[in-house]
Design a protein around this motif. Structure first.
Motif, mmCIF file in Angstrom:
data_model
loop_
_atom_site.group_PDB
_atom_site.id
_atom_site.type_symbol
_atom_site.label_atom_id
_atom_site.label_comp_id
_atom_site.label_asym_id
_atom_site.label_seq_id
_atom_site.Cartn_x
_atom_site.Cartn_y
_atom_site.Cartn_z
ATOM 1 N N ARG A 1 -15.518 -91.606 -47.182
ATOM 2 C CA ARG A 1 -16.742 -92.413 -47.174
ATOM 3 C C ARG A 1 -16.439 -93.775 -46.565
ATOM 4 O O ARG A 1 -15.333 -94.293 -46.696
ATOM 5 N N ASN A 2 -17.451 -94.339 -45.932
ATOM 6 C CA ASN A 2 -17.279 -95.663 -45.326
ATOM 7 C C ASN A 2 -17.618 -96.758 -46.321
ATOM 8 O O ASN A 2 -17.919 -96.482 -47.489
ATOM 9 N N GLU A 3 -17.576 -98.001 -45.886
ATOM 10 C CA GLU A 3 -17.796 -99.128 -46.803
ATOM 11 C C GLU A 3 -19.197 -99.143 -47.391
ATOM 12 O O GLU A 3 -19.423 -99.720 -48.456
ATOM 13 N N TYR B 1 -3.822 -88.715 -52.149
ATOM 14 C CA TYR B 1 -5.048 -89.315 -52.662
ATOM 15 C C TYR B 1 -6.227 -89.048 -51.730
ATOM 16 O O TYR B 1 -7.321 -88.671 -52.179
ATOM 17 N N LYS B 2 -6.030 -89.205 -50.436
ATOM 18 C CA LYS B 2 -7.129 -89.005 -49.489
ATOM 19 C C LYS B 2 -7.572 -87.555 -49.439
ATOM 20 O O LYS B 2 -8.760 -87.259 -49.249
ATOM 21 N N ASN C 1 -12.232 -89.315 -39.334
ATOM 22 C CA ASN C 1 -10.832 -88.952 -39.508
ATOM 23 C C ASN C 1 -10.706 -87.452 -39.794
ATOM 24 O O ASN C 1 -10.918 -86.983 -40.905
ATOM 25 N N GLU C 2 -10.350 -86.685 -38.782
ATOM 26 C CA GLU C 2 -10.291 -85.228 -38.919
ATOM 27 C C GLU C 2 -9.180 -84.773 -39.864
ATOM 28 O O GLU C 2 -9.236 -83.670 -40.399
#
Length: 433
Positions: A236-238, A223-224, A246-247
């Motif tokens: 994406r962040n919040e 999924y990621k 996150n590499e």
């Protein structure tokens, strides 16, 4: 509509008005879609990750879609075509790999493979009009990486046998559910048998937002990877901004995000999907069960009629000439759609759904004149692969002597009666009573 039925060849046709357009979801669009789309517009926030007053339509759609299918993750995309590319890329498909897929398909299935530099490996179909497990077993080789199981024309084929082969050979299984959204097999929804599945919401599909699609899976890493690829190559962040920390999930993105407007329409349609499917399945089988009394008429094998989503009725004839004559006669009896629709046609007229009509595949054409990916050194194993007519005998045979009737999601009892009457009338004329 006045129905005219007499017994001579010169009589008036059964119908004088066309059958409805074959666009399932479109017939069910109404106030629910308008309300959700208006909500997004009034909030002035059509981008899903941030805005003036984000309505979270895409989030809601993904959550409901995942729950409906018992999957952990769902990701909205801007088309089913993009979804196939993203899913294959997330599975690591590239030069040196082959993806096995049936010869009755759609052009998007092939293009997703070729654009990643991999090789399409054609597999024949069987009487289900889906992939033949027997031919799949023969063609699995050292370069095989993914099996693309396409649930064509609304119903699954021999799913369990194909799943077993994938597990035996440690191959990833990608389900293309574009034409079978809402279908099931032995009580289990399509899209839940493989490692990953892709759906389409294009206008011809069982539920529609005009364009759009969905990817579902259970593995967090998969999924990621899909998320990064479908966006700009990052998480994406919040706050909805790109996250570079996150590499592991930094990739190359294709900008195939779903908009909030698309999601709003799809959310309203998803709530109606099962009713749309029931309407088509009920009409189709009401027609088919009456036509099964015509002994010379053959039908596609549907292993699980209760799981059929119902948008197509496929009939099979003794030979090409009979198929063409029968279909022409049906259209003359008024069994046809409005101008521009594909309500009643021979499979020979079904274009890019057959492998041999995809001329870029037949001629091994890529984006560049050198014939990449077939000329890539990593793909030398595929030099002997052929894609022209004659490659898949069962596909060729069924394409030549089968016909397709689209089943609109709004057929009336009178429409059903007219279809059955026309089939019986033409059968009596061609084969005698």
């Amino acid at each position: 509509m006045k129905r005219r039925q007499t017994s001579t060849h010169t009589e008036s046709p059964v119908r004088s008005q066309p059958l409805p357009w074959e666009l399932p979801g479109a017939h069910w669009m109404g106030e629910e879609e308008l309300a959700l789309v208006e909500q997004v517009i009034r909030a002035r926030s059509p981008f899903r990750y941030y805005g003036l007053d984000l309505q979270h339509m895409a989030d809601r759609l993904e959550k409901m879609f995942a729950q409906r299918h018992g999957r952990k993750y769902a990701l909205g995309v801007n088309s089913g075509t993009a979804g196939l590319h993203i899913a294959l890329a997330a599975l690591g498909v590239g030069p040196g790999d082959e993806v096995l897929l049936p010869g009755y398909l759609w052009v998007s299935c092939i293009s997703a493979i070729v654009r990643l530099g991999a090789i399409p490996r054609l597999v024949d179909i069987d009487d289900t009009f889906c992939m033949s497990p027997e031919d799949l077993s023969r063609k699995i080789g050292p370069h095989s990486k993914v099996v693309m199981l396409i649930h064509m024309s609304g119903a699954p084929g021999r799913v369990e046998e194909i799943v077993r082969l994938c597990r035996q050979h440690k191959l990833a299984l990608l389900e293309d559910c574009a034409q079978a959204n809402g279908a099931s097999f032995r009580g289990r929804p399509v899209g839940t048998f493989g490692d990953i599945a892709v759906f389409s919401f294009q206008l011809n599909k069982n539920m529609s937002s005009g364009e759009g699609g969905m990817i579902i899976c259970d593995r967090e890493d998969l999924y990621k990877r899909c998320f990064a690829i479908h966006d700009l190559g990052y998480a994406r962040n919040e706050a909805g901004r790109l996250d570079f920390r996150n590499e592991r999930y930094q990739m190359w993105g294709v900008g195939s995000r779903m908009s909030e407007l698309t999601a709003a329409m799809a959310l309203a349609q998803l709530k109606k999907r099962d009713r749309i499917v029931r309407a088509m399945r009920s009409a189709k089988w009401a027609i088919r069960r009456q036509l099964e009394k015509i002994p010379q008429l053959g039908f596609r094998t549907i292993l699980d009629p209760e799981g059929d989503s119902g948008p197509f009725l496929i009939t099979i004839y003794p030979d090409r000439a009979t198929c063409q004559a029968f279909t022409d006669a049906l259209r003359a009896e008024g069994i046809r759609g409005p101008e521009g629709s594909f309500a009643c046609l021979t499979m020979e007229e079904w274009g890019l759904h057959w492998y041999f009509n995809n001329l870029s595949l037949v001629n091994r054409r890529g984006f560049t004149p050198n014939g990449w990916p077939w000329t890539d050194p990593a793909n030398a194993f595929a030099q002997s692969y052929t894609y022209g007519r004659g490659t898949l005998p069962t596909c060729d045979d069924l394409a030549s002597r089968s016909a397709l009737l689209t089943i609109a999601s709004c057929l009336t009892r009178e429409d059903i009666r007219d279809i059955v009457t026309a089939f019986r009338k033409v059968a009596g004329r061609i084969w005698g009573r």
